[in-house]
Design a protein around this motif. Structure first.
Motif, PDB file in Angstrom:
ATOM      1  N   ASP A  71     -13.833 -26.668   2.798  1.00 48.71           N
ATOM      2  CA  ASP A  71     -13.495 -26.419   4.200  1.00 48.71           C
ATOM      3  C   ASP A  71     -14.270 -27.297   5.170  1.00 48.71           C
ATOM      4  O   ASP A  71     -13.765 -27.626   6.258  1.00 48.71           O
ATOM      5  N   PHE A  72     -15.497 -27.685   4.825  1.00 53.82           N
ATOM      6  CA  PHE A  72     -16.293 -28.450   5.788  1.00 53.82           C
ATOM      7  C   PHE A  72     -15.663 -29.808   6.094  1.00 53.82           C
ATOM      8  O   PHE A  72     -15.975 -30.423   7.130  1.00 53.82           O
ATOM      9  N   LEU A  73     -14.762 -30.284   5.230  1.00 54.13           N
ATOM     10  CA  LEU A  73     -14.112 -31.568   5.475  1.00 54.13           C
ATOM     11  C   LEU A  73     -13.057 -31.501   6.572  1.00 54.13           C
ATOM     12  O   LEU A  73     -12.536 -32.535   6.994  1.00 54.13           O
ATOM     13  N   THR A  74     -12.729 -30.296   7.030  1.00 51.35           N
ATOM     14  CA  THR A  74     -11.717 -30.142   8.074  1.00 51.35           C
ATOM     15  C   THR A  74     -12.345 -29.456   9.278  1.00 51.35           C
ATOM     16  O   THR A  74     -12.265 -28.235   9.425  1.00 51.35           O
ATOM     17  N   PRO A  75     -13.006 -30.218  10.152  1.00 50.47           N
ATOM     18  CA  PRO A  75     -13.660 -29.609  11.320  1.00 50.47           C
ATOM     19  C   PRO A  75     -12.630 -29.151  12.339  1.00 50.47           C
ATOM     20  O   PRO A  75     -11.485 -29.608  12.345  1.00 50.47           O
ATOM     21  N   GLN A  76     -13.040 -28.257  13.199  1.00 54.22           N
ATOM     22  CA  GLN A  76     -12.167 -27.745  14.256  1.00 54.22           C
ATOM     23  C   GLN A  76     -11.829 -28.859  15.243  1.00 54.22           C
ATOM     24  O   GLN A  76     -12.726 -29.502  15.792  1.00 54.22           O
ATOM     25  N   GLY A  97     -25.422 -28.364  10.357  1.00 49.49           N
ATOM     26  CA  GLY A  97     -25.208 -26.922  10.377  1.00 49.49           C
ATOM     27  C   GLY A  97     -24.039 -26.450   9.547  1.00 49.49           C
ATOM     28  O   GLY A  97     -23.819 -25.238   9.418  1.00 49.49           O
ATOM     29  N   LEU A  98     -23.273 -27.366   8.977  1.00 50.96           N
ATOM     30  CA  LEU A  98     -22.108 -26.962   8.192  1.00 50.96           C
ATOM     31  C   LEU A  98     -22.523 -26.359   6.851  1.00 50.96           C
ATOM     32  O   LEU A  98     -23.479 -26.830   6.216  1.00 50.96           O
ATOM     33  N   GLN A 222      -5.737 -24.267   6.618  1.00 48.76           N
ATOM     34  CA  GLN A 222      -7.184 -24.106   6.726  1.00 48.76           C
ATOM     35  C   GLN A 222      -7.424 -22.748   7.365  1.00 48.76           C
ATOM     36  O   GLN A 222      -7.180 -22.554   8.558  1.00 48.76           O
ATOM     37  N   LEU A 223      -7.866 -21.797   6.563  1.00 50.56           N
ATOM     38  CA  LEU A 223      -8.033 -20.426   7.038  1.00 50.56           C
ATOM     39  C   LEU A 223      -9.426 -19.944   6.668  1.00 50.56           C
ATOM     40  O   LEU A 223      -9.732 -19.763   5.491  1.00 50.56           O
ATOM     41  N   ASN A 224     -10.276 -19.804   7.652  1.00 54.16           N
ATOM     42  CA  ASN A 224     -11.594 -19.227   7.421  1.00 54.16           C
ATOM     43  C   ASN A 224     -12.050 -18.508   8.683  1.00 54.16           C
ATOM     44  O   ASN A 224     -11.371 -18.540   9.710  1.00 54.16           O
ATOM     45  N   ASP A 225     -13.182 -17.871   8.608  1.00 53.53           N
ATOM     46  CA  ASP A 225     -13.638 -17.029   9.717  1.00 53.53           C
ATOM     47  C   ASP A 225     -14.291 -17.805  10.847  1.00 53.53           C
ATOM     48  O   ASP A 225     -14.536 -17.249  11.915  1.00 53.53           O
ATOM     49  N   ARG A 226     -14.597 -19.078  10.637  1.00 52.15           N
ATOM     50  CA  ARG A 226     -15.357 -19.802  11.664  1.00 52.15           C
ATOM     51  C   ARG A 226     -14.503 -20.767  12.484  1.00 52.15           C
ATOM     52  O   ARG A 226     -15.021 -21.402  13.408  1.00 52.15           O
TER      53      ARG A 226
END
Length: 327
Positions: A71-76, A97-98, A222-226
């Motif tokens: 997931d860290f490879l796909t930033p907001q 911080g990732l 990309q589905l996560n809580d952050r």
């Protein structure tokens, strides 16, 4: 099919983003998978022939699973402004911080076979991120950078078309036509192709829709809580774009020329205006206008005008050429 569940506020929080580093990830997936995604075989053959060794770790990571990445490879994506490749790459790989280790462990758990790149990233996260940064830069420079203006034009045209649909017919109508065969809208659910999974409630966070020219065979999420949820889908012209490239180098280019062959293929899909054609071709409107004028003189394009707007479409002779040379 897995489903995203919309509430009323979610429909008002749907937005689009064009993400150049994500296109690099999708391109790396297309190069790294055992079989090329639909339509990409010709591009893949050419790209692999000029790929530097430094790009191999990026391919190994992106080709390790057909649907997942850490997931860290796909930033907001930001809510406004244009992303650059460098800025997006830095957001993905330079932010201390990732949760790199947690995301990599989660990715590792879905892999069927071990991956050296994943193990190196877990063993030494900082060193692994630096190595991946260099690898993605090498990949981007080798196979995407020169074509990015054309690719960006295709993506921008896709977003503009979806936005027009949403403005004229509503967001639900736009979602219904997002990616036929891969995405289906049935209020309040957006279903997408993939293995069974529990429904995911957007819960007022909305959805970021990201078109891709390299994701021709699937949708990714990309589905996560952050982060705000994201859905990556094939751009409307993706398959046609790669076919057009082959046509421009093939038989139709002989009688009419490569650029004009691409114009005829685009107009065969649906009539277009000069500015839209220019955007999809990645050229100046004046250049598109010159090519259209040549096609009109040859009896291959007819143009109708309404006020200051022009609409171009193939003539019967053009359709005959398309049937003979492309089929």
């Amino acid at each position: 099919m897995p489903r995203l569940e919309f509430s009323g506020p979610d429909l008002g929080r749907v937005r689009f983003a064009i993400m150049p580093f994500q296109e690099t990830l999708k391109a790396a997936r297309g190069l790294g998978l055992p079989v090329a995604p639909a339509g990409l075989a010709g591009w893949r053959h050419t790209a692999l022939s000029r790929l530097p060794a430094a790009a191999r770790p990026a391919l190994a990571l992106c080709g390790a699973h057909p649907r997942h990445l850490p997931d860290f490879l796909t930033p907001q994506p930001p809510s406004g402004g244009q992303l650059t490749f460098d800025d997006e790459l830095a957001a993905a790989l330079a932010d201390p911080g990732l949760p790199v280790e947690d995301d990599t462990q989660a990715f590792r758990s879905v892999l069927r076979t071990p991956s050296r790149v994943v193990e190196d990233l877990l063993a030494e996260p900082d060193r692994g991120r630096r190595a991946l940064t260099a690898s993605f830069v090498a990949l981007h420079r080798a196979v995407l950078a020169a074509d990015w203006p054309r690719l960006h034009a295709q993506l921008a045209a896709d977003v503009a078309e979806r936005a027009r649909t949403a403005a004229q017919h509503g967001v639900e109508a736009m979602l219904a036509g997002l990616a036929p065969g891969l995405v289906r809208w049935s209020h309040p659910f957006l279903e997408y192709a993939g293995p069974p999974a529990p429904d995911h409630r957007l819960a007022g966070r909305g959805l970021v829709l990201v078109p891709s020219m390299f994701l021709t065979d699937a949708v990714h999420r990309q589905l996560n809580d952050r982060q705000q949820p994201m859905l990556f889908y094939p751009a409307r012209t993706a398959l046609g774009f790669w076919r057009d490239d082959r046509a421009a180098d093939g038989r139709l280019a002989g009688p009419v020329g490569g650029a004009r062959a691409r114009i005829l293929r685009l107009l065969a899909a649906r009539p277009r205006g000069t500015s839209e054609l220019a955007a999809e071709l990645g050229v100046a409107p004046s250049t598109a206008s010159e090519q259209l004028a040549a096609l009109r003189r040859a009896g291959l394009v007819t143009t109708t005008r309404s006020g200051r707007q022009a609409c171009h479409e193939p003539t019967a002779l053009a359709w005959s050429l398309l049937d003979v040379y492309i089929g």
